[in-house]
Design an enzyme around this catalytic site. Structure first.
Site, mmCIF file in Angstrom:
data_model
loop_
_atom_site.group_PDB
_atom_site.id
_atom_site.type_symbol
_atom_site.label_atom_id
_atom_site.label_comp_id
_atom_site.label_asym_id
_atom_site.label_seq_id
_atom_site.Cartn_x
_atom_site.Cartn_y
_atom_site.Cartn_z
ATOM 1 N N LYS A 225 0.989 -1.153 0.254
ATOM 2 C CA LYS A 225 0.112 -0.211 -0.174
ATOM 3 C C LYS A 225 1.208 0.705 -0.300
ATOM 4 C CE LYS A 225 -0.658 0.050 5.023
ATOM 5 N NZ LYS A 225 -1.223 -0.402 6.123
ATOM 6 N N ARG B 116 -10.803 -0.163 14.074
ATOM 7 C CA ARG B 116 -10.704 0.534 13.006
ATOM 8 C C ARG B 116 -11.246 -0.406 12.274
ATOM 9 N NH1 ARG B 116 -4.713 0.918 10.244
ATOM 10 N NH2 ARG B 116 -4.960 -1.570 10.011
ATOM 11 N N TYR C 41 16.077 29.480 9.490
ATOM 12 C CA TYR C 41 15.446 30.388 9.978
ATOM 13 C C TYR C 41 14.690 30.172 11.396
ATOM 14 C CZ TYR C 41 12.797 29.969 5.387
ATOM 15 O OH TYR C 41 12.969 30.384 3.908
ATOM 16 N N MET D 70 12.529 24.031 3.738
ATOM 17 C CA MET D 70 10.960 23.285 2.552
ATOM 18 C C MET D 70 12.069 22.468 1.378
ATOM 19 S SD MET D 70 8.751 24.272 -0.006
ATOM 20 C CE MET D 70 7.394 25.519 0.916
HETATM 21 C C1 LIG Z 1 -1.016 -1.325 6.984
HETATM 22 C C2 LIG Z 1 -1.300 -3.169 7.507
HETATM 23 C C3 LIG Z 1 -0.074 -4.036 7.342
HETATM 24 C C4 LIG Z 1 0.813 -4.426 6.749
HETATM 25 O O1 LIG Z 1 1.722 -4.233 8.804
HETATM 26 P P1 LIG Z 1 3.612 -3.628 8.361
HETATM 27 O O2 LIG Z 1 3.235 -3.077 10.329
HETATM 28 O O3 LIG Z 1 3.570 -2.475 7.881
HETATM 29 O O4 LIG Z 1 3.718 -4.916 8.659
HETATM 30 C C5 LIG Z 1 -0.723 -5.118 7.611
HETATM 31 N N1 LIG Z 1 -2.153 -5.620 7.561
HETATM 32 C C6 LIG Z 1 -2.940 -4.385 7.648
HETATM 33 C C7 LIG Z 1 -4.553 -4.982 7.347
HETATM 34 C C8 LIG Z 1 -2.577 -2.892 7.662
HETATM 35 O O5 LIG Z 1 -3.363 -1.346 7.249
#
Ligand SMILES: *Cc1c(COP(=O)(O)O)cnc(C)c1O
Length: 350
Positions: free
Chosen positions: A35, A130, A244, A292
């Site tokens: 992802k 979640r 800055y 930046m």
């Molecule tokens: C992002 C995610 C993972 C992977 O988790 P890591 O901690 O990066 O290994 C697995 N399952 C779900 C549902 C996730 O959202």
């Protein structure tokens, strides 16, 4: 050349996947979570390297990511979508053969009505609150849902980066209570869950961050190497300020270098006056605030003016940088995705 150079070591990525696959144990399938554009490192390249290494199942967050991944991977690997089946996704899911992890009664209904017979998985909530069906909802629909033949039943751990957290065992117990005897392949463990031990592995593990060199997988090989060109060096005198807000003042004559990257490239502003860059293994402190597009660094102790300084790689992990920035390795990695970097990929052919 005034942009940083981000080198992604696909051999290191593959060796991390193989190590997590070995840790997942015999008879357990190790998938790959790609992802957020492969945690910022390039979803298509990362996924192709992992597919060549033997990964057969990939996870993304949303259907749009799955569509891009399908182009990269071709027709065979299974592409699962954590976000499930949202309104408007049906054509994409069906045309590209994506497998939504359905996470509510609403999504189950939508999927069965729009795409009867199309593959799906189920996401259960075991305490993270979640995504996923809760105990009572699952009790109400389990029979119907299981009769439709899901390819996977999964849940996610909230605290798996902390092996001492009592939440892990609680979620494991809840997952067992909700799924024992369901006759469908099960998945609970991401990177942290793999390291918790075999009782967390079930049939499919889903590592993400560990593949990319991040904690909690301590033995991970570094995958992202980031080198930033020095645009200018200067000598400043005792009493002069840097950057800055003038948050750093020289208490002695100092040689400093200005490198070409900043918070606009995912290098988080909070590491001003805290983080380090490296030259041939020698740490060089960040002076003043991160801008930046620029970071200012103390190079007084180097024997020559460097042409570039490294921020990620063998000298410093994504989690070292995260600690200086008050965040986690995941955010450093995904932040690289939007950076103005020249990307190169090495390895990954085998
Ligand atoms: C992002 C995610 C993972 C992977 O988790 P890591 O901690 O990066 O290994 C697995 N399952 C779900 C549902 C996730 O959202």
């Amino acid at each position: 050349m005034a942009t940083g150079s981000l080198t992604i070591d696909l051999d290191a990525l593959v060796s991390n996947w193989k190590a997590l696959d070995a840790a997942s144990g015999a008879g357990v399938e190790t998938a790959a979570v790609v992802k957020a554009d492969g945690y910022g490192l390039g979803g298509a390249r990362v996924a192709r390297a992992l597919a060549r290494a033997g990964a057969r199942r990939f996870f993304v967050a949303v259907a749009e990511e799955g569509a891009e991944l399908r182009q990269a991977l071709g027709p065979h690997p299974e592409i699962c979508v954590f976000g499930g089946h949202m309104a408007g996704d049906s054509d994409m899911i069906s045309d590209l053969g994506l497998v939504p992890m359905l996470n509510s009664v609403e999504q189950l209904t939508r999927h069965f009505e729009a795409l009867p017979g199309a593959p799906f998985g189920i996401q259960l909530d075991t305490g993270m609150n979640r995504l996923g069906l809760e105990v009572a909802e699952w009790a109400a629909v389990a029979e119907i849902a299981l009769a439709a033949g899901p390819t996977l039943v999964m849940s996610h751990l909230a605290c798996s980066d902390d092996p001492d957290s009592p939440v892990n065992a609680k979620q494991l117990e809840m997952f067992r209570a909700m799924t024992d005897g369901c006759g469908v392949p099960r998945s609970l463990a991401a990177t942290g869950g793999i390291l918790l031990g075999p009782e967390y592995h079930f049939d499919v593990t889903r590592p993400g961050v560990g593949l990319y060199g991040g904690l909690p997988f301590e033995e991970a090989a570094p995958v992202a190497h980031l080198s930033l060109p020095v645009i200018q060096t200067r000598e400043i005198e005792q009493g002069e300020i840097v950057g800055y807000g003038g948050t750093w003042t020289a208490d002695e004559d100092t040689v400093m270098a200005t490198v070409a990257a900043g918070y606009g490239d995912g290098l988080i502003r909070a590491m001003g006056n805290k983080g380090h860059l490296f030259h041939e293994g020698i740490p060089c402190a960040i002076l003043g605030r991160v801008s930046m597009d620029l970071i200012t660094v103390d190079v007084s102790h180097l024997d020559h003016a460097p042409r570039a300084l490294d921020i990620l790689g063998v000298d410093q992990t994504v989690d070292d940088v995260a600690e200086a920035a008050g965040t986690i390795g995941y955010e450093i990695l995904t932040g690289l995705g939007g950076g103005r970097y020249r990307r190169q990929y090495t390895g990954g052919q085998g």
